[in-house]
Design a protein around this motif. Structure first.
Motif, short mmCIF file in Angstrom:
data_model
loop_
_atom_site.label_atom_id
_atom_site.label_comp_id
_atom_site.label_asym_id
_atom_site.label_seq_id
_atom_site.Cartn_x
_atom_site.Cartn_y
_atom_site.Cartn_z
N MET A 1 49.29 -0.17 -0.25
CA MET A 1 48.73 -1.51 -0.26
C MET A 1 48.08 -1.80 1.09
O MET A 1 48.64 -1.49 2.13
N THR A 2 46.91 -2.38 1.07
CA THR A 2 46.19 -2.64 2.30
C THR A 2 45.77 -4.10 2.38
O THR A 2 45.40 -4.71 1.38
N THR B 1 40.86 -8.96 -12.11
CA THR B 1 41.68 -9.23 -10.93
C THR B 1 42.91 -10.02 -11.34
O THR B 1 42.82 -10.94 -12.15
N ILE B 2 44.06 -9.65 -10.78
CA ILE B 2 45.29 -10.40 -11.01
C ILE B 2 45.83 -10.85 -9.65
O ILE B 2 46.16 -10.03 -8.79
N VAL B 3 45.87 -12.16 -9.45
CA VAL B 3 46.43 -12.76 -8.23
C VAL B 3 47.89 -13.07 -8.51
O VAL B 3 48.22 -13.70 -9.52
N VAL B 4 48.80 -12.64 -7.62
CA VAL B 4 50.23 -12.83 -7.84
C VAL B 4 50.82 -13.62 -6.68
O VAL B 4 50.71 -13.22 -5.51
N GLY C 1 54.85 -6.77 -4.92
CA GLY C 1 53.91 -5.66 -4.90
C GLY C 1 54.46 -4.38 -5.49
O GLY C 1 53.73 -3.57 -6.07
N GLU C 2 55.78 -4.20 -5.38
CA GLU C 2 56.39 -2.99 -5.91
C GLU C 2 56.35 -2.92 -7.44
O GLU C 2 56.58 -1.86 -8.03
N LEU C 3 56.04 -4.05 -8.08
CA LEU C 3 56.01 -4.07 -9.54
C LEU C 3 54.69 -3.57 -10.12
O LEU C 3 54.60 -3.35 -11.33
N VAL C 4 53.68 -3.39 -9.28
CA VAL C 4 52.35 -3.05 -9.80
C VAL C 4 52.37 -1.86 -10.76
O VAL C 4 51.78 -1.94 -11.85
N PRO C 5 53.03 -0.74 -10.45
CA PRO C 5 53.01 0.39 -11.41
C PRO C 5 53.63 0.03 -12.75
O PRO C 5 53.26 0.59 -13.79
N PHE D 1 44.96 -5.93 -7.92
CA PHE D 1 45.95 -6.96 -7.67
C PHE D 1 45.78 -7.51 -6.25
O PHE D 1 45.53 -6.76 -5.30
N LEU D 2 45.96 -8.81 -6.12
CA LEU D 2 45.92 -9.49 -4.83
C LEU D 2 47.21 -10.28 -4.65
O LEU D 2 47.60 -11.06 -5.53
#
Length: 213
Positions: free
Chosen positions: A1-2, A25-28, A40-44, A53-54
């Motif tokens: 993630m950057t 785009t998915i904003v979380v 962020g760890e849920l993305v996969p 994802f943002l």
């Protein structure tokens, strides 16, 4: 993630689409006391490789955590005082301005942008998203503020997900939110799960279906 978009007032983490050019785009938005790394760890596990994802950080430092952030503060029993309401207004303005700018910075239009949030992040999702021309809103263990104004007739569809054993945000708050949104004419998909204040694997399946259908 950057991190991306250093000019934004928000500290943002960007997860690119795994398949190259994204189709959406998915904003979380994270919950009270967490930060943009939390979800962020849920993305996969979302299994949405064609989406970027943002993850923005909360606008304010958390009062009781060195690493935590928040969108606004709470007083006893989740009540809002003048300070909380002022912070809520600030977060609403900052998030709205940023999301409205996303088509320029990402190349993805708002009608291919979803806003999602957990707990306080879910509440902020409804706070800002009902007035934006986005593809949909995903509210996980959140609720609608009681003083929230009725949204425009073109409000996006809403997915409300809540745990029956949630001991942080009562299930009744989600049920009341569904009732109000439905009365307003908002298209609401509502689902309860046997879980507490958390995100079970089957919740992510529901989210994926809501985004892709």
């Amino acid at each position: 993630m950057t991190p991306i978009d250093a000019s934004s007032p928000l500290d943002i983490i960007f997860v690119p689409a795994q398949t190259g050019k994204p189709i959406g785009t998915i904003v979380v938005l994270h919950g009270w006391g967490a930060n943009h790394d939390d979800l962020g760890e849920l993305v996969p596990y979302f299994k949405l490789p064609e989406y970027q994802f943002l993850f923005p950080n909360g606008t304010f430092d958390h009062e009781y955590s060195e690493t935590g952030k928040m969108w606004y503060s709470f007083t006893g029993a989740g009540q809002l005082n003048d300070r909380s309401l002022a912070q809520l207004v600030t977060s609403r303005e900052v998030l709205t301005t940023w999301i409205e700018s996303l088509p320029t910075s990402t190349g993805i239009p708002l009608d291919r942008t979803w806003i999602a949030g957990f707990s306080q992040g879910g509440t902020m999702t409804l706070e800002i998203g009902l007035d934006l021309p986005v593809a949909g809103l995903i509210v996980l263990s959140g609720y609608l503020h009681q003083n929230r104004a009725k949204p425009p007739q073109s409000a996006p569809s809403v997915l409300l997900v809540h745990g029956r054993q949630d001991d942080v945000v009562p299930l009744a708050a989600a049920q009341k939110s569904r009732e109000i949104l439905t009365q307003w004419g908002v298209n609401v998909q509502y689902q309860e799960f046997d879980m507490g204040h958390s995100i079970a694997p089957e919740v992510l399946d529901t989210v994926r279906s809501f985004v892709t259908k």
